[in-house]
Design a protein around this motif. Structure first.
Motif, PDB file in Angstrom:
ATOM      1  N   LEU A   1      32.279  28.121 -12.194  1.00 26.54           N
ATOM      2  CA  LEU A   1      32.073  28.733 -10.877  1.00 26.54           C
ATOM      3  C   LEU A   1      31.410  30.099 -11.012  1.00 26.54           C
ATOM      4  CD1 LEU A   1      35.427  27.859  -9.057  1.00 26.54           C
ATOM      5  CD2 LEU A   1      33.243  26.653  -8.943  1.00 26.54           C
ATOM      6  N   ALA A   2      31.831  30.864 -12.012  1.00 24.15           N
ATOM      7  CA  ALA A   2      31.267  32.199 -12.206  1.00 24.15           C
ATOM      8  C   ALA A   2      29.788  32.130 -12.569  1.00 24.15           C
ATOM      9  CB  ALA A   2      32.042  32.943 -13.288  1.00 24.15           C
ATOM     10  N   GLY A   3      29.396  31.056 -13.242  1.00 26.07           N
ATOM     11  CA  GLY A   3      28.010  30.944 -13.663  1.00 26.07           C
ATOM     12  C   GLY A   3      27.121  30.186 -12.703  1.00 26.07           C
TER      13      GLY A   3
ATOM     14  N   PRO B   1      41.545  19.542  -7.624  1.00 23.79           N
ATOM     15  CA  PRO B   1      42.224  20.804  -7.947  1.00 23.79           C
ATOM     16  C   PRO B   1      41.253  21.962  -8.140  1.00 23.79           C
ATOM     17  CG  PRO B   1      42.081  19.432  -9.896  1.00 23.79           C
ATOM     18  CD  PRO B   1      41.555  18.602  -8.758  1.00 23.79           C
ATOM     19  N   GLY B   2      41.820  23.167  -8.045  1.00 26.25           N
ATOM     20  CA  GLY B   2      41.062  24.362  -8.381  1.00 26.25           C
ATOM     21  C   GLY B   2      40.294  24.982  -7.233  1.00 26.25           C
ATOM     22  N   ARG B   3      39.848  26.200  -7.479  1.00 26.40           N
ATOM     23  CA  ARG B   3      39.069  26.948  -6.500  1.00 26.40           C
ATOM     24  C   ARG B   3      37.716  26.288  -6.285  1.00 26.40           C
ATOM     25  NH1 ARG B   3      35.754  31.639  -6.468  1.00 26.40           N
ATOM     26  NH2 ARG B   3      35.713  31.672  -8.761  1.00 26.40           N
ATOM     27  N   LYS B   4      37.159  26.460  -5.094  1.00 22.67           N
ATOM     28  CA  LYS B   4      35.872  25.856  -4.752  1.00 22.67           C
ATOM     29  C   LYS B   4      34.892  26.932  -4.268  1.00 22.67           C
ATOM     30  CE  LYS B   4      38.106  21.797  -4.760  1.00 22.67           C
ATOM     31  NZ  LYS B   4      39.491  22.304  -4.789  1.00 22.67           N
TER      32      LYS B   4
ATOM     33  N   VAL C   1      29.826  21.627  -1.798  1.00 23.29           N
ATOM     34  CA  VAL C   1      31.118  22.091  -2.297  1.00 23.29           C
ATOM     35  C   VAL C   1      31.094  21.994  -3.814  1.00 23.29           C
ATOM     36  CG1 VAL C   1      33.608  21.752  -2.285  1.00 23.29           C
ATOM     37  CG2 VAL C   1      32.279  21.325  -0.203  1.00 23.29           C
ATOM     38  N   ILE C   2      31.290  23.135  -4.471  1.00 22.15           N
ATOM     39  CA  ILE C   2      31.203  23.217  -5.921  1.00 22.15           C
ATOM     40  C   ILE C   2      32.599  23.444  -6.488  1.00 22.15           C
ATOM     41  CG2 ILE C   2      30.014  24.304  -7.852  1.00 22.15           C
ATOM     42  CD1 ILE C   2      28.171  23.110  -5.657  1.00 22.15           C
TER      43      ILE C   2
END
Length: 300
Positions: free
Chosen positions: A248-250, A221-224, A240-241
């Motif tokens: 993700l922002a950091g 799930p979630g943005r990558k 792929v993170i």
């Protein structure tokens, strides 16, 4: 619609890229229009050029996308004339001596002789579509040189794929026409891309992660974030993170990593830097649904 484009076009472009690599410095041309659906043929022509092909025999694709239109005569063109000589004379009268004549309708050696007699040593090229292409190309090259047509090029066709192209490297061939194997992906007719929803907007306006739990088909799930790293200018690995928005922002990628997430369209506006040849003109075209009534605008 997006998956339809990406799956088929990417398969054709990938096949084209493999073929171009196998052909090395010899140009490959798309001649696969009759081996697929009429509109898929147009898409395949564009994808082939994206993959490195130099032109297409599909005139609609050439007009739509500004591609180089190429081609030779078909065997039926020769057969409809009373003789092969008359067929060659008709083609040269219409297209000039720089045209490419198809020489394997009857007897190749006789056809090459006739072609040079009709066009002279300035004949642009000949095409071979049958037999042992490597051996025949060598025989024809020797014959053309003996007749003084040393600049006449040789194009070969006949169910070519990347393996056949690689096997022809030592043959005196100048270019290739590729059909069936190109438009069918040469063993990989689709890239098997899929669409999976991984987050949605909740009632409060925030994005909420979602995931499938299907057996053997569970999703993350979630943005990558997606990156590709290189070694010696060659793709080495994809990264792929995933995680929370804070994570993700950091996240800071390595300096040499390439960001694979690019906005092609933002709030309905196309980013022109990612568009190809004449794309600012092409995206304005609406292709009519009914082929017989097709009327396409000419480029100004």
């Amino acid at each position: 619609m997006i998956l339809s484009i990406l799956n088929y076009d990417s398969a054709v472009a990938s096949a084209a890229s493999r073929m171009v690599s196998a052909a090395k410095d010899r140009p490959c041309m798309d001649m696969g229009g009759r081996r697929t659906n009429e509109w898929a043929a147009v898409a395949a022509a564009r994808a082939a050029v994206v993959g490195g092909f130099k032109g297409t025999a599909n005139l609609l694709a050439a007009q739509l996308y500004g591609l180089k239109a190429i081609g030779t005569a078909a065997h039926c063109f020769t057969l409809v004339h009373d003789s092969e000589r008359e067929a060659f004379e008709s083609q040269i009268a219409a297209l000039g001596k720089n045209t490419t004549l198809l020489v394997d309708t009857y007897n190749i050696e006789e056809a090459v002789k006739t072609a040079v007699e009709v066009a002279g040593p300035e004949l642009g090229g000949i095409r071979i579509d049958s037999g042992d292409l490597a051996a025949m190309a060598q025989r024809v090259r020797n014959q053309l040189d003996a007749l003084g047509a040393t600049n006449t090029t040789i194009t070969v066709t006949n169910d070519l794929d990347e393996y056949a192209l690689a096997s022809l490297q030592t043959a005196p061939v100048d270019s290739y026409g590729v059909g069936t194997m190109l438009v069918t992906g040469s063993g990989a007719p689709t890239c098997a891309m899929v669409y999976k929803l991984t987050e949605r907007e909740g009632a409060d306006g925030t994005m909420q992660p979602v995931a499938k739990k299907s057996k053997d088909k569970a999703t993350v799930p979630g943005r990558k974030l997606a990156y590709r790293s290189y070694e010696y200018s060659l793709a080495e690995a994809e990264h792929v993170i995933s995680g929370s928005e804070e994570k993700l922002a950091g996240f800071t990628p390595e300096p040499e990593w390439k960001n694979l997430l690019v906005d092609f369209v933002n709030h309905g506006e196309i980013d022109s830097q990612w568009q190809g040849h004449d794309a600012s003109w092409l995206h304005m075209i609406t292709v009519p649904r009914h082929w017989p009534s097709c009327r396409l605008p000419h480029k100004a």
